[in-house]
Scaffold this active site. Sequence first.
Site, PDB file in Angstrom:
ATOM      1  N   GLU A 141      45.451  60.906  57.316  1.00 30.54           N
ATOM      2  CA  GLU A 141      46.511  60.213  58.028  1.00 30.54           C
ATOM      3  C   GLU A 141      47.859  60.381  57.353  1.00 30.54           C
ATOM      4  OE1 GLU A 141      45.490  56.114  58.109  1.00 30.54           O
ATOM      5  OE2 GLU A 141      43.625  56.409  59.207  1.00 30.54           O
ATOM      6  N   CYS A 144      54.907  59.031  54.841  1.00 28.15           N
ATOM      7  CA  CYS A 144      53.878  58.690  53.861  1.00 28.15           C
ATOM      8  C   CYS A 144      52.693  59.606  54.119  1.00 28.15           C
ATOM      9  CB  CYS A 144      53.474  57.226  54.009  1.00 28.15           C
ATOM     10  SG  CYS A 144      52.196  56.695  52.839  1.00 28.15           S
ATOM     11  N   CYS A 163      38.804  58.426  49.487  1.00 26.53           N
ATOM     12  CA  CYS A 163      39.234  57.978  48.158  1.00 26.53           C
ATOM     13  C   CYS A 163      38.025  57.423  47.419  1.00 26.53           C
ATOM     14  CB  CYS A 163      40.311  56.896  48.291  1.00 26.53           C
ATOM     15  SG  CYS A 163      40.987  56.314  46.713  1.00 26.53           S
ATOM     16  N   CYS A 220      38.958  50.267  46.048  1.00 27.13           N
ATOM     17  CA  CYS A 220      39.676  48.985  46.127  1.00 27.13           C
ATOM     18  C   CYS A 220      39.132  48.139  47.283  1.00 27.13           C
ATOM     19  CB  CYS A 220      41.169  49.226  46.317  1.00 27.13           C
ATOM     20  SG  CYS A 220      41.925  50.097  44.918  1.00 27.13           S
ATOM     21  N   CYS A 263      41.052  47.998  50.874  1.00 33.42           N
ATOM     22  CA  CYS A 263      41.599  49.238  51.430  1.00 33.42           C
ATOM     23  C   CYS A 263      40.596  49.933  52.343  1.00 33.42           C
ATOM     24  CB  CYS A 263      42.007  50.174  50.296  1.00 33.42           C
ATOM     25  SG  CYS A 263      42.738  51.729  50.865  1.00 33.42           S
ATOM     26  N   GLY A 279      43.830  58.374  49.526  1.00 32.30           N
ATOM     27  CA  GLY A 279      43.569  59.049  48.267  1.00 32.30           C
ATOM     28  C   GLY A 279      44.369  58.501  47.094  1.00 32.30           C
ATOM     29  N   GLU A 280      43.931  58.864  45.903  1.00 35.26           N
ATOM     30  CA  GLU A 280      44.623  58.560  44.646  1.00 35.26           C
ATOM     31  C   GLU A 280      45.310  59.854  44.195  1.00 35.26           C
ATOM     32  OE1 GLU A 280      46.292  58.030  41.299  1.00 35.26           O
ATOM     33  OE2 GLU A 280      45.415  56.187  42.110  1.00 35.26           O
ATOM     34  N   SER A 287      50.035  50.829  41.660  1.00 40.25           N
ATOM     35  CA  SER A 287      49.345  49.835  42.486  1.00 40.25           C
ATOM     36  C   SER A 287      48.700  48.808  41.555  1.00 40.25           C
ATOM     37  CB  SER A 287      48.288  50.522  43.359  1.00 40.25           C
ATOM     38  OG  SER A 287      48.895  51.398  44.267  1.00 40.25           O
ATOM     39  N   LEU A 288      49.408  47.718  41.336  1.00 38.69           N
ATOM     40  CA  LEU A 288      48.981  46.714  40.362  1.00 38.69           C
ATOM     41  C   LEU A 288      48.074  45.674  41.004  1.00 38.69           C
ATOM     42  CD1 LEU A 288      49.328  45.860  37.392  1.00 38.69           C
ATOM     43  CD2 LEU A 288      51.255  44.434  38.138  1.00 38.69           C
ATOM     44  N   HIS A 289      48.617  44.936  41.976  1.00 41.70           N
ATOM     45  CA  HIS A 289      47.877  44.012  42.836  1.00 41.70           C
ATOM     46  C   HIS A 289      47.297  42.778  42.139  1.00 41.70           C
ATOM     47  CE1 HIS A 289      48.524  47.203  45.578  1.00 41.70           C
ATOM     48  NE2 HIS A 289      47.488  47.940  45.221  1.00 41.70           N
ATOM     49  N   ASN A 316      47.512  44.130  55.225  1.00 37.43           N
ATOM     50  CA  ASN A 316      47.110  44.453  56.587  1.00 37.43           C
ATOM     51  C   ASN A 316      45.618  44.185  56.693  1.00 37.43           C
ATOM     52  OD1 ASN A 316      49.431  45.524  58.042  1.00 37.43           O
ATOM     53  ND2 ASN A 316      49.397  47.193  56.560  1.00 37.43           N
ATOM     54  N   CYS A 344      46.063  51.868  55.462  1.00 35.52           N
ATOM     55  CA  CYS A 344      45.667  53.222  55.074  1.00 35.52           C
ATOM     56  C   CYS A 344      44.197  53.458  55.401  1.00 35.52           C
ATOM     57  CB  CYS A 344      45.893  53.431  53.574  1.00 35.52           C
ATOM     58  SG  CYS A 344      47.619  53.542  53.098  1.00 35.52           S
TER      59      CYS A 344
END
Length: 332
Positions: A80, A93, A100, A104, A107, A147-148, A202-204, A278, A321
């Site tokens: 995507e 983006c 991935c 997470c 995600c 993906g990372e 990406s801390l979160h 989301n 994502c």
Amino acid sequence: MIGLAERFGEKPFRGRQLFEWIHHRQVEEIAQIHNLPKRFLEQISERYIISGVQIRKKQASKTSETAKYLFSMSDGSLVESVWMKYHHGNSVCISSQVGCRMGCAFCASTLEGLSRNLTAGEMLSQIYEIQRETGERVSNVIVMGMGEPLDNYDNLLAFIRLASHEKGIRISQRSITVSTCGLVERMQRLMEEKLQITLAVSLHAPNDEIRQRIMPVAKKYGVEEIFSACRKYIDRTGRRITFEYCMIGGVNDRKEHAEELAGCLKGMNCHVNLIPLNDVKEREARRPREETIREFRKILEGRHINVTVRRELGGDIDAACGQLRNTYMDKG
């Protein structure tokens, strides 16, 4: 492409011509190239393709100038990209992997695991196809889709250098953002590359206890190790770090979490991007209340932390994502 030309017995300038056709003029097929030797073009056609992606589906938002694209690769894999139109320029983006493996908990990209890495050409092709479809130039790129990116390190570097090449589409490295879950060794390698990109971590979560619950990678890299790597990155590159913080209702969105995060970031040249979650139907995590988001931001601002809440575009399309891909695969 000079090396490619020389391997086929051509002069170096033929490689430069080929590069211009592909990355500046952005031809879709080798047959459209008309000032290179016929034999050279035949040899290339036998071994390579120009565009590695095709638009399989597009979802256009009715509420904002945003669109989500589902691309198919030459092997049938799906990824995507998202197009976002701003007054200061157009952003895309893009994805860096098919799926991935970071896992997470909030995600959609990780639901099917990792299939494979994308090549630099497949990453570029997402931009080229969107420019062709919209008829508009892309001026900002965010490698933050499926993906990372740092898990696909070599292809990522090749992509950055091609995207910013003066003979290509000339996207400034300062207009390229690369996201990472915090792969510390790769971050340390990246700081030595002498790039001017923006690194988004990406801390979160403000601590290991919460982060390990929602991000499996946190069991290998603790927050202190990540913050240490970020400070070194800032010192070495002179570039400000962005921290992505996905706000999950009842998990990482409380006042004490905001206070703890502010303490961790004190004195660091950074920006915090708060991202209201989301909702993903396959996940249990949910979006916080608007009042909670405002209070979290207010606390960070009160502690002199540069912070924004991500502008929400395309809320009426599969925004998360991996969500459009998963929906498509379920129907297929």
